[in-house]
Design a protein around this motif. Sequence first.
Motif, PDB file in Angstrom:
ATOM      1  N   LEU A   1      39.855  36.125  47.722  1.00 28.45           N
ATOM      2  CA  LEU A   1      40.729  35.064  47.241  1.00 28.45           C
ATOM      3  C   LEU A   1      39.935  33.940  46.576  1.00 28.45           C
ATOM      4  O   LEU A   1      40.395  33.344  45.605  1.00 28.45           O
ATOM      5  N   LYS A   2      38.769  33.646  47.079  1.00 36.76           N
ATOM      6  CA  LYS A   2      37.916  32.619  46.459  1.00 36.76           C
ATOM      7  C   LYS A   2      37.451  33.068  45.081  1.00 36.76           C
ATOM      8  O   LYS A   2      37.329  32.258  44.161  1.00 36.76           O
ATOM      9  N   LYS A   3      37.191  34.361  44.912  1.00 36.22           N
ATOM     10  CA  LYS A   3      36.726  34.881  43.628  1.00 36.22           C
ATOM     11  C   LYS A   3      37.822  34.877  42.566  1.00 36.22           C
ATOM     12  O   LYS A   3      37.542  34.708  41.383  1.00 36.22           O
TER      13      LYS A   3
ATOM     14  N   ARG B   1      37.964  32.179  39.875  1.00 36.34           N
ATOM     15  CA  ARG B   1      36.876  32.055  38.894  1.00 36.34           C
ATOM     16  C   ARG B   1      37.327  32.583  37.536  1.00 36.34           C
ATOM     17  O   ARG B   1      38.118  33.520  37.453  1.00 36.34           O
ATOM     18  N   ASP B   2      36.815  31.976  36.460  1.00 41.11           N
ATOM     19  CA  ASP B   2      37.243  32.410  35.127  1.00 41.11           C
ATOM     20  C   ASP B   2      36.538  33.681  34.657  1.00 41.11           C
ATOM     21  O   ASP B   2      36.925  34.258  33.647  1.00 41.11           O
ATOM     22  N   ASP B   3      35.521  34.129  35.368  1.00 40.21           N
ATOM     23  CA  ASP B   3      34.848  35.364  34.972  1.00 40.21           C
ATOM     24  C   ASP B   3      35.291  36.548  35.833  1.00 40.21           C
ATOM     25  O   ASP B   3      34.656  37.591  35.855  1.00 40.21           O
ATOM     26  N   ILE B   4      36.411  36.400  36.525  1.00 40.41           N
ATOM     27  CA  ILE B   4      36.940  37.451  37.394  1.00 40.41           C
ATOM     28  C   ILE B   4      38.308  37.883  36.880  1.00 40.41           C
ATOM     29  O   ILE B   4      39.156  37.056  36.562  1.00 40.41           O
ATOM     30  N   ASP B   5      38.515  39.190  36.780  1.00 37.69           N
ATOM     31  CA  ASP B   5      39.822  39.763  36.480  1.00 37.69           C
ATOM     32  C   ASP B   5      40.261  40.559  37.697  1.00 37.69           C
ATOM     33  O   ASP B   5      39.440  41.162  38.375  1.00 37.69           O
ATOM     34  N   VAL B   6      41.539  40.565  37.946  1.00 39.30           N
ATOM     35  CA  VAL B   6      42.084  41.317  39.067  1.00 39.30           C
ATOM     36  C   VAL B   6      42.649  42.614  38.517  1.00 39.30           C
ATOM     37  O   VAL B   6      43.409  42.606  37.553  1.00 39.30           O
TER      38      VAL B   6
END
Length: 134
Positions: free
Chosen positions: A24-26, A29-34
């Motif tokens: 959830l913390k990740k 971030r703007d460099d993380i896609d789900v």
Amino acid sequence: MADNKQESSGKKPSGKQSWQDRKLKKVVRDDIDVISRKTLDQSDFITMLNTHDNVLHRLRMTMGRNKNITFEKAQEFIERSQQIREEINLLNAEMCELMEWDYTPPRGFTNPFAKNVEGESKGSKKKVSEPAVT
């Protein structure tokens, strides 16, 4: 409030809970896609792509600085990576075509079977007529 309760009770969060908290913390971030996964294949792809992202980043950062990583070799790897992405795009388009689904490729890619101005699909190959044998 729940955190205070946890701290006062002295209980350590479960492994699953701390794993979910880290995820959830990740997410913010703007460099993380789900990415959702519906198949085991997708889990494999996600794992490979995460590794690929890290390796490609390190390759780009160290090319020319490490004598083993020449610009030519780095360019070869980057081009192979692009070819693999094109192959996956083609595979997706072929499967969609077989199931008679409209295929919308990801941004930056085109549908290889999209009709061009003449009405012929980009992915189709013209059949060359053979000369008549007499």
